[in-house]
Design an enzyme around this catalytic site. Structure first.
Site, short mmCIF file in Angstrom:
data_model
loop_
_atom_site.label_atom_id
_atom_site.label_comp_id
_atom_site.label_asym_id
_atom_site.label_seq_id
_atom_site.Cartn_x
_atom_site.Cartn_y
_atom_site.Cartn_z
N GLY A 106 0.83 -1.21 0.00
CA GLY A 106 0.00 0.00 0.00
C GLY A 106 0.85 1.25 0.00
O GLY A 106 0.93 1.96 1.01
N TYR A 107 1.51 1.52 -1.11
CA TYR A 107 2.32 2.74 -1.25
C TYR A 107 1.55 3.79 -2.06
O TYR A 107 1.22 4.86 -1.57
CB TYR A 107 3.63 2.43 -1.99
CG TYR A 107 4.79 1.96 -1.12
CD1 TYR A 107 4.61 1.22 0.03
CD2 TYR A 107 6.11 2.25 -1.50
CE1 TYR A 107 5.69 0.79 0.78
CE2 TYR A 107 7.20 1.82 -0.74
CZ TYR A 107 6.98 1.09 0.40
OH TYR A 107 8.06 0.67 1.14
N THR A 115 -1.31 -4.39 -6.12
CA THR A 115 -1.25 -5.67 -6.83
C THR A 115 -1.79 -6.81 -5.98
O THR A 115 -1.35 -7.00 -4.83
CB THR A 115 0.21 -5.96 -7.26
OG1 THR A 115 0.63 -4.90 -8.12
CG2 THR A 115 0.32 -7.29 -8.01
N GLU A 131 13.17 -3.83 -4.18
CA GLU A 131 12.15 -4.06 -5.21
C GLU A 131 12.75 -3.81 -6.60
O GLU A 131 12.58 -4.61 -7.51
CB GLU A 131 10.95 -3.12 -4.98
CG GLU A 131 9.85 -3.32 -6.03
CD GLU A 131 8.64 -2.39 -5.82
OE1 GLU A 131 8.66 -1.57 -4.88
OE2 GLU A 131 7.70 -2.49 -6.63
C1 LIG Z 1 0.75 -3.11 -12.91
C2 LIG Z 1 1.11 -2.19 -11.80
C3 LIG Z 1 1.22 -2.69 -10.51
C4 LIG Z 1 1.49 -1.83 -9.46
N1 LIG Z 1 1.52 -2.36 -8.19
C5 LIG Z 1 1.63 -1.53 -7.14
C6 LIG Z 1 1.49 -2.03 -5.81
O1 LIG Z 1 1.31 -3.23 -5.58
N2 LIG Z 1 1.57 -1.15 -4.80
C7 LIG Z 1 1.78 0.18 -4.98
O2 LIG Z 1 1.84 0.91 -4.00
N3 LIG Z 1 1.91 0.69 -6.23
C8 LIG Z 1 1.83 -0.13 -7.31
N4 LIG Z 1 1.93 0.36 -8.58
C9 LIG Z 1 2.01 1.81 -8.75
C10 LIG Z 1 3.31 2.32 -9.32
O3 LIG Z 1 4.33 2.32 -8.37
C11 LIG Z 1 3.01 3.74 -9.87
O4 LIG Z 1 2.11 3.58 -10.95
C12 LIG Z 1 4.24 4.46 -10.31
O5 LIG Z 1 5.03 4.83 -9.20
C13 LIG Z 1 3.91 5.73 -11.13
O6 LIG Z 1 3.02 6.56 -10.45
P1 LIG Z 1 1.67 7.09 -11.12
O7 LIG Z 1 0.97 5.92 -11.76
O8 LIG Z 1 0.92 7.86 -10.11
O9 LIG Z 1 2.13 8.03 -12.32
P2 LIG Z 1 2.54 9.56 -12.21
O10 LIG Z 1 3.45 9.75 -11.03
O11 LIG Z 1 1.32 10.40 -12.27
O12 LIG Z 1 3.39 9.75 -13.52
C14 LIG Z 1 2.79 9.89 -14.81
C15 LIG Z 1 3.91 10.02 -15.84
O13 LIG Z 1 4.69 11.19 -15.59
C16 LIG Z 1 6.08 10.86 -15.43
N5 LIG Z 1 6.66 11.69 -14.37
C17 LIG Z 1 6.12 11.98 -13.16
N6 LIG Z 1 6.97 12.76 -12.45
C18 LIG Z 1 8.07 12.96 -13.21
C19 LIG Z 1 9.32 13.67 -13.03
N7 LIG Z 1 9.57 14.32 -11.89
N8 LIG Z 1 10.22 13.65 -14.03
C20 LIG Z 1 9.97 12.95 -15.20
N9 LIG Z 1 8.81 12.28 -15.43
C21 LIG Z 1 7.88 12.27 -14.46
C22 LIG Z 1 6.06 9.40 -15.00
O14 LIG Z 1 7.27 8.74 -15.34
C23 LIG Z 1 4.89 8.83 -15.80
O15 LIG Z 1 5.31 8.54 -17.12
C24 LIG Z 1 1.70 -0.46 -9.68
C25 LIG Z 1 1.62 0.04 -10.98
C26 LIG Z 1 1.33 -0.80 -12.03
C27 LIG Z 1 1.22 -0.23 -13.41
#
Ligand SMILES: Cc1cc2nc3c(=O)[nH]c(=O)nc-3n(C[C@H](O)[C@H](O)[C@H](O)COP(=O)(O)OP(=O)(O)OC[C@H]3O[C@@H](n4cnc5c(N)ncnc54)[C@H](O)[C@@H]3O)c2cc1C
Length: 396
Positions: A126-127, A160, A243
């Site tokens: 839950g991050y 997940t 991770e």
């Molecule tokens: C299949 C899947 C499983 C997952 N499982 C888990 C889980 O079990 N638990 C959990 O806690 N999370 C989970 N996640 C979440 C994952 O860690 C996040 O999706 C990831 O950290 C990106 O955050 P966001 O989706 O909010 O995208 P955002 O942070 O909104 O980013 C959107 C886009 O902008 C880019 N971006 C954002 N900030 C910057 C910057 N400063 N510089 C350059 N580019 C930038 C990003 O690279 C991305 O392309 C999962 C994600 C997926 C897809």
């Protein structure tokens, strides 16, 4: 760095190879993504390894781990990739387990580590939250201390396999007035607690692998706090380092390239194998060169680890290159099999009147391609990993 195996290592490799050949359930091989599997299917290999005492190669023996050397762990990964076993879930074994035995108290170790090892406790992470993914320190899920409990309210996302989870390790905000990273705590939450709702998110491969988790007035005993209140960011970062290095998947990519090459040898273009065409063979060669370079980088990281250095910001390099390679393999597989990529893997026995179009190796390639888009996003997106390398490795 000495990259040759000792006679003991080779004997260990044979032992592992024989054990996998004799004990890995054959019917698990055809399964593709976890989103298509039941909870018990996902846990089958875990439970077999637990009985053998091999479920946690990287844990110290005192906590029930195998206590293997870095080389033995490398061999173990290679042999599992070679046999195409289902990877074990990382959430308990690779993520929260090491946090608990490094930062938890004795009571927490006693209570939580056995369930992680046996597979009886399924953990989820839950991050992330809507609005707090890349900018994780912006998370808003709030935990307020009331006597011997915290009351937690918030919304986690992309969690997940939370649909199967017994426990969630959760980042919560305990001090809204402190600087973002300083007001976060690391809480262990029983998923059966009243106030928790899990809602599925269906991803573009059609699978149910991720979820939203809503927390409304969830009462969590204060004894489930790991380490110190407001110091959760330290434990969260330690977990993310593990991770990221685990995502690189070098051994499995080697096996996947072997498979890609055999597909491209079977597919014909104007009567000649696809693998013999200049363009396709060049793409495969580039992939193999990149993977060989990544493997050496991974070995260097492992060598540093054996000298007591944990995975630092270099883990970001492994994450970026490893996931790019994984995605390119699925792209080339799609290119090789063409339209048949969209035929799904049959899940049961076919009746006499049914048939599945195209060669077996093509089935599920599109689902796999769509599923693997996730790898450059999860564990911290690859763009964010580039930022980490720029700052922490290159000092820019
Ligand atoms: C299949 C899947 C499983 C997952 N499982 C888990 C889980 O079990 N638990 C959990 O806690 N999370 C989970 N996640 C979440 C994952 O860690 C996040 O999706 C990831 O950290 C990106 O955050 P966001 O989706 O909010 O995208 P955002 O942070 O909104 O980013 C959107 C886009 O902008 C880019 N971006 C954002 N900030 C910057 C910057 N400063 N510089 C350059 N580019 C930038 C990003 O690279 C991305 O392309 C999962 C994600 C997926 C897809």
């Amino acid at each position: 760095m000495d990259m040759s195996f000792s006679p003991e290592d080779l004997a260990f490799r044979d032992e592992v190879r024989t054990f996998i050949a004799e004990n890995y359930p054959k019917d698990l091989k055809s399964r593709r993504t976890r989103g298509e599997m039941t909870k018990e299917e996902i846990l089958t290999w875990h439970r077999i390894l637990y009985k053998k005492g091999w479920v946690a190669p990287h844990w110290p023996v005192e906590y029930g781990g195998a206590g293997w050397s870095i080389t033995q762990r490398y061999i173990w990964n290679e042999e599992n990739a070679r046999a195409e076993t289902q990877p074990l879930l990382p959430f308990g074994l690779a993520m929260v387990g090491p946090v608990i035995f490094n930062y938890g108290n004795e009571a927490q170790k006693k209570r939580f580590l056995p369930g992680i090892l046996s597979g009886d406790d399924w953990w989820c992470q839950g991050y992330s939250e809507p609005g707090a993914g890349s900018d994780l320190a912006g998370l808003k899920t709030r935990a307020v201390r009331e006597g011997d409990h915290y009351i937690v309210n918030g919304h986690k996302i992309w969690t997940t396999l939370a649909q199967f989870a017994d426990w969630m390790f959760c980042l919560v905000r305990t001090d809204p007035n402190a600087k973002a990273q300083e007001g976060i705590s690391f809480l262990l939450i029983d998923m059966k607690t009243p106030g928790i709702t899990v809602r599925p998110i269906i991803t573009m491969d059609g699978a149910h692998e991720v979820n939203e988790v809503f927390l409304e007035d969830v009462k969590v005993p204060a004894e489930n706090l790991i380490g110190e209140e407001n110091k959760g960011w330290t434990y969260a970062k330690f977990l993310l380092g593990n991770e990221r290095s685990g995502i690189a998947g070098v051994s499995r990519s080697k096996k996947a390239i072997e498979r890609l090459k055999s597909i491209a040898a079977a597919e014909l273009v104007d009567g000649a194998p696809l693998i013999k065409t200049d363009e396709f063979s060049r793409k495969v060669a580039e992939l193999e060169i990149d993977l060989a370079a990544l493997e050496v980088t991974e070995l260097r990281t492992l060598a540093a680890e054996s000298r007591g250095r944990g995975p630092g910001p270099e883990a970001s390099i492994l994450k970026i290159k490893g996931t790019e390679i994984q995605q390119r393999i699925t792209e080339l597989t799609l290119e090789a099999v063409g339209n048949y990529a969209f035929v799904q893997t049959p899940t049961g026995e076919l009746s006499g009147n049914e048939f599945v179009a195209g060669p077996d190796y093509s089935h599920g390639s599109a689902q796999n391609y769509f599923n693997m888009r996730k790898t450059s996003i999860y564990g911290g997106s690859n763009e964010i990993q580039h930022n980490i390398i720029a700052k922490m490795v290159l000092g820019l």
